[in-house]
Write an enzyme that holds these catalytic residues in place. Structure first.
Site, PDB file in Angstrom:
ATOM      1  N   ARG A  37       0.709  -1.230   0.048  1.00 51.72           N
ATOM      2  CA  ARG A  37       0.059   0.191  -0.100  1.00 51.72           C
ATOM      3  C   ARG A  37       0.986   1.325  -0.042  1.00 51.72           C
ATOM      4  O   ARG A  37       2.060   1.140   0.358  1.00 51.72           O
ATOM      5  CB  ARG A  37      -0.922   0.038   1.144  1.00 51.72           C
ATOM      6  CG  ARG A  37      -0.345   0.142   2.770  1.00 51.72           C
ATOM      7  CD  ARG A  37      -0.114   1.450   3.221  1.00 51.72           C
ATOM      8  NE  ARG A  37       0.861   1.445   4.419  1.00 51.72           N
ATOM      9  CZ  ARG A  37       2.134   1.579   4.225  1.00 51.72           C
ATOM     10  NH1 ARG A  37       2.543   2.059   3.253  1.00 51.72           N
ATOM     11  NH2 ARG A  37       2.900   1.436   5.527  1.00 51.72           N
ATOM     12  N   GLY A 138       8.737   1.082   3.117  1.00 51.68           N
ATOM     13  CA  GLY A 138       7.587   1.873   3.497  1.00 51.68           C
ATOM     14  C   GLY A 138       6.426   1.437   2.675  1.00 51.68           C
ATOM     15  O   GLY A 138       5.335   2.284   2.713  1.00 51.68           O
ATOM     16  N   SER A 140       4.763  -1.379   2.939  1.00 53.95           N
ATOM     17  CA  SER A 140       4.265  -2.471   3.617  1.00 53.95           C
ATOM     18  C   SER A 140       4.453  -3.819   2.729  1.00 53.95           C
ATOM     19  O   SER A 140       3.125  -4.804   2.687  1.00 53.95           O
ATOM     20  CB  SER A 140       2.907  -2.303   3.913  1.00 53.95           C
ATOM     21  OG  SER A 140       2.574  -3.104   4.991  1.00 53.95           O
ATOM     22  N   ASP A 186      -1.924  -1.024   7.366  1.00 49.47           N
ATOM     23  CA  ASP A 186      -1.344  -1.830   6.451  1.00 49.47           C
ATOM     24  C   ASP A 186      -1.951  -3.187   6.337  1.00 49.47           C
ATOM     25  O   ASP A 186      -2.395  -3.254   5.050  1.00 49.47           O
ATOM     26  CB  ASP A 186       0.219  -2.137   6.890  1.00 49.47           C
ATOM     27  CG  ASP A 186       0.898  -0.998   6.970  1.00 49.47           C
ATOM     28  OD1 ASP A 186       0.546   0.217   6.880  1.00 49.47           O
ATOM     29  OD2 ASP A 186       2.208  -1.129   7.166  1.00 49.47           O
ATOM     30  N   TYR A 236      10.135   3.534  16.472  1.00 47.71           N
ATOM     31  CA  TYR A 236       8.767   3.408  16.166  1.00 47.71           C
ATOM     32  C   TYR A 236       7.999   3.199  17.573  1.00 47.71           C
ATOM     33  O   TYR A 236       6.800   3.866  17.878  1.00 47.71           O
ATOM     34  CB  TYR A 236       8.419   2.250  15.124  1.00 47.71           C
ATOM     35  CG  TYR A 236       6.845   2.333  14.888  1.00 47.71           C
ATOM     36  CD1 TYR A 236       6.486   2.747  13.624  1.00 47.71           C
ATOM     37  CD2 TYR A 236       5.825   1.451  15.585  1.00 47.71           C
ATOM     38  CE1 TYR A 236       5.184   2.533  13.275  1.00 47.71           C
ATOM     39  CE2 TYR A 236       4.743   1.256  15.147  1.00 47.71           C
ATOM     40  CZ  TYR A 236       4.342   1.889  14.045  1.00 47.71           C
ATOM     41  OH  TYR A 236       2.847   1.935  13.667  1.00 47.71           O
TER      42      TYR A 236
HETATM   43  P1  ADP Z   1       7.743  -2.620   4.719  1.00 42.97           P
HETATM   44  O1  ADP Z   1       6.580  -3.503   5.207  1.00 42.97           O
HETATM   45  O2  ADP Z   1       7.457  -1.202   4.673  1.00 42.97           O
HETATM   46  O3  ADP Z   1       8.272  -3.474   3.558  1.00 42.97           O
HETATM   47  P2  ADP Z   1       9.030  -3.885   7.139  1.00 42.97           P
HETATM   48  O4  ADP Z   1      10.349  -3.802   7.628  1.00 42.97           O
HETATM   49  O5  ADP Z   1       7.867  -3.672   7.901  1.00 42.97           O
HETATM   50  O6  ADP Z   1       8.903  -2.946   5.886  1.00 42.97           O
HETATM   51  O7  ADP Z   1       8.955  -5.369   6.522  1.00 42.97           O
HETATM   52  C1  ADP Z   1      10.029  -5.804   5.645  1.00 42.97           C
HETATM   53  C2  ADP Z   1      10.386  -7.330   5.905  1.00 42.97           C
HETATM   54  O8  ADP Z   1       9.062  -8.215   5.700  1.00 42.97           O
HETATM   55  C3  ADP Z   1      11.502  -8.049   5.255  1.00 42.97           C
HETATM   56  O9  ADP Z   1      12.759  -7.543   5.959  1.00 42.97           O
HETATM   57  C4  ADP Z   1      11.256  -9.524   5.551  1.00 42.97           C
HETATM   58  O10 ADP Z   1      11.646  -9.757   6.763  1.00 42.97           O
HETATM   59  C5  ADP Z   1       9.703  -9.459   5.385  1.00 42.97           C
HETATM   60  N1  ADP Z   1       9.150  -9.501   4.040  1.00 42.97           N
HETATM   61  C6  ADP Z   1       8.438  -8.760   3.353  1.00 42.97           C
HETATM   62  N2  ADP Z   1       7.981  -9.476   1.961  1.00 42.97           N
HETATM   63  C7  ADP Z   1       8.529 -10.464   1.995  1.00 42.97           C
HETATM   64  C8  ADP Z   1       8.920 -11.696   1.150  1.00 42.97           C
HETATM   65  N3  ADP Z   1       8.156 -11.746  -0.130  1.00 42.97           N
HETATM   66  N4  ADP Z   1       9.555 -12.921   1.547  1.00 42.97           N
HETATM   67  C9  ADP Z   1      10.188 -12.803   2.761  1.00 42.97           C
HETATM   68  N5  ADP Z   1      10.204 -11.882   3.567  1.00 42.97           N
HETATM   69  C10 ADP Z   1       9.596 -10.849   3.267  1.00 42.97           C
HETATM   70 MG    MG Z   2       5.768  -3.208   7.260  1.00 42.02          MG
END
Ligand code: ADP
Ligand code: MG
Length: 392
Positions: A37, A138, A140, A186, A236
């Site tokens: 999002r 960022g 999500s 999110d 956060y």
């Molecule tokens: P955002 O949600 O803004 O992308 P976050 O720090 O909340 O950032 O989440 C990112 C984390 O989510 C990654 O470091 C990973 O651990 C996990 N993640 C997200 N998508 C995947 C995916 N497709 N495969 C494995 N891990 C994922």
């Molecule tokens: Mg996140």
């Protein structure tokens, strides 16, 4: 690079190929997708029971897989940025042997969803995850992974189908297994997203008001700063605690119930920093409902003005911006046809969102490229639908 299309077909193909390579004895039976999002306005308001105005992206996390009779859960991610190992297996959890978070970190989001899933007992299964939501940008990716996994589980072991409870279970997964005390935005938008609409979400009542966002002359441009500052881990939860502290001093359950006049009257009783944090939240909640009104009446000038005010408040009062995001916003608004721009998501890196005339897109991207000290990535995006099942 400018990405306009979701490329979900390509993502699905990749996931299916990886599945067949790694689980040759099995046939993938289920495919699902859940979106990331972008939040247009209403930042750091969800955990204060305020309003947010996100749209679901065409960028999604896809999960493909099938049940297995071996009582084992096998997970595999294709995400290069995810920590190692990319694959893990464990027995289906039971009440006496529940799951717990561990290594790799990425799997905690998935394990959390399995733990909080609202039906059962679950069978064993094999699942491959593939995503084109940038990880940690960022936008999500975490909620899109949680909601995609929940949607996958619904196909192999149906729950009652309650969408609100689904979003709440995914939020709980992030709280308890990823130690991230996030608000509901999110997961909610990843479940409920609507094509051609932004959603005004009241994070107290969970009431949703769709606001049309499908003007062909208007573009939502996401710019990824491609920086991620590592201090976010403690920042956060600290912001969240400061907001609770402010509400407590003011004798309210949350900052949603505090007016700007209440806050000003209590200034002498509040620590200066906490005062500023609360000022951001209270003003941002108002800006968000005002912005939804402006969008509804297609007053993009007004909407853009509120976006810039939001950014300044996040930078000054909430202190969650960073020099790179400030640079991107300044470069975006410094030209014709741009209504407004702001950081989006938790902050300290990640993306900005800019609202502009479609005729101004090329020039604006070029200007940002010229002025930005780093290397940015651009996504032109359209409001898309929430989690759904894919045809295999
Ligand atoms: P955002 O949600 O803004 O992308 P976050 O720090 O909340 O950032 O989440 C990112 C984390 O989510 C990654 O470091 C990973 O651990 C996990 N993640 C997200 N998508 C995947 C995916 N497709 N495969 C494995 N891990 C994922
Ligand atoms: Mg996140």
């Amino acid at each position: 690079m400018v990405m306009a299309e979701s490329g979900v077909g390509r993502l699905l193909e990749d996931a299916l190929r990886v599945f067949r390579e790694n689980y040759p004895m099995y046939e993938p039976k289920v495919g699902v997708a859940a979106p990331g999002r972008v939040n247009l306005i209403g930042e750091h308001t969800d955990y204060n029971q305020g309003f947010v105005l996100p749209v679901a992206l065409p960028m999604v996390t896809v999960v493909v897989g099938c049940q297995s009779a071996d009582g084992i859960i096998s997970l595999l991610t294709t995400a290069k940025e995810a920590d190692e190992p990319k694959q893990l297996e464990f027995p289906v959890p039971t009440e006496s042997k529940p799951l717990s978070p561990g290594i790799p970190c990425w799997a905690n989001y998935v394990k959390g969803v399995i733990h909080h899933y609202r039906a059962g007992p679950l069978p064993g299964f094999k699942a491959v995850m593939a995503s084109n939501v940038p990880l940690g940008g960022g936008l999500s990716s975490s909620a899109s992974l949680e909601v995609a996994m929940y949607t996958f589980l619904q196909q192999i072991c149906p729950d009652d189908g309650d969408l609100m409870e689904k979003a709440l279970a995914c939020q709980k997964a992030e709280h308890t297994f990823a130690s991230m005390p996030c608000g509901i935005m999110d997961q909610f938008i990843s479940v409920m997203g609507q094509k051609d609409h932004a959603l005004l979400i009241d994070c107290r009542s969970l009431e949703v008001t769709p606001v049309p966002l499908n003007d062909p002359n208007l573009v939502v441009l996401i710019t990824n700063s491609n920086v991620r500052h590592t201090l976010t881990g403690s920042e956060y939860p600290t912001r969240r605690m400061q907001c609770m502290e402010a509400a407590k001093v003011l004798g309210k359950e949350s900052l949603r119930d505090v007016s700007m006049a209440d806050l000003k009257a209590a200034e002498a009783h509040l620590d200066k920093e906490i005062y500023c944090r609360a000022r951001h939240v209270i003003s941002e909640i108002k800006r968000t409902t005002d912005a939804a009104g402006a969008l509804k009446s297609r007053d993009y000038q007004e909407f853009g003005k509120l976006m810039v005010q939001s950014h300044n408040s996040l930078r000054g009062d909430y202190e969650v911006s960073c020099p790179e995001l400030d640079e991107l916003v300044a470069a975006a608004v410094d030209g014709q046809g741009v209504y407004g721009s702001r950081m989006t998501g938790g902050g300290f890196g990640g993306c900005t969102v800019t609202l502009l005339d479609s005729a101004a897109v090329e020039k604006t991207i070029q200007r940002i490229k010229d002025k930005y000290s780093g290397t940015a990535t651009f996504y032109i995006t359209k409001p898309s639908s929430g989690a759904h099942v894919l045809k295999l």
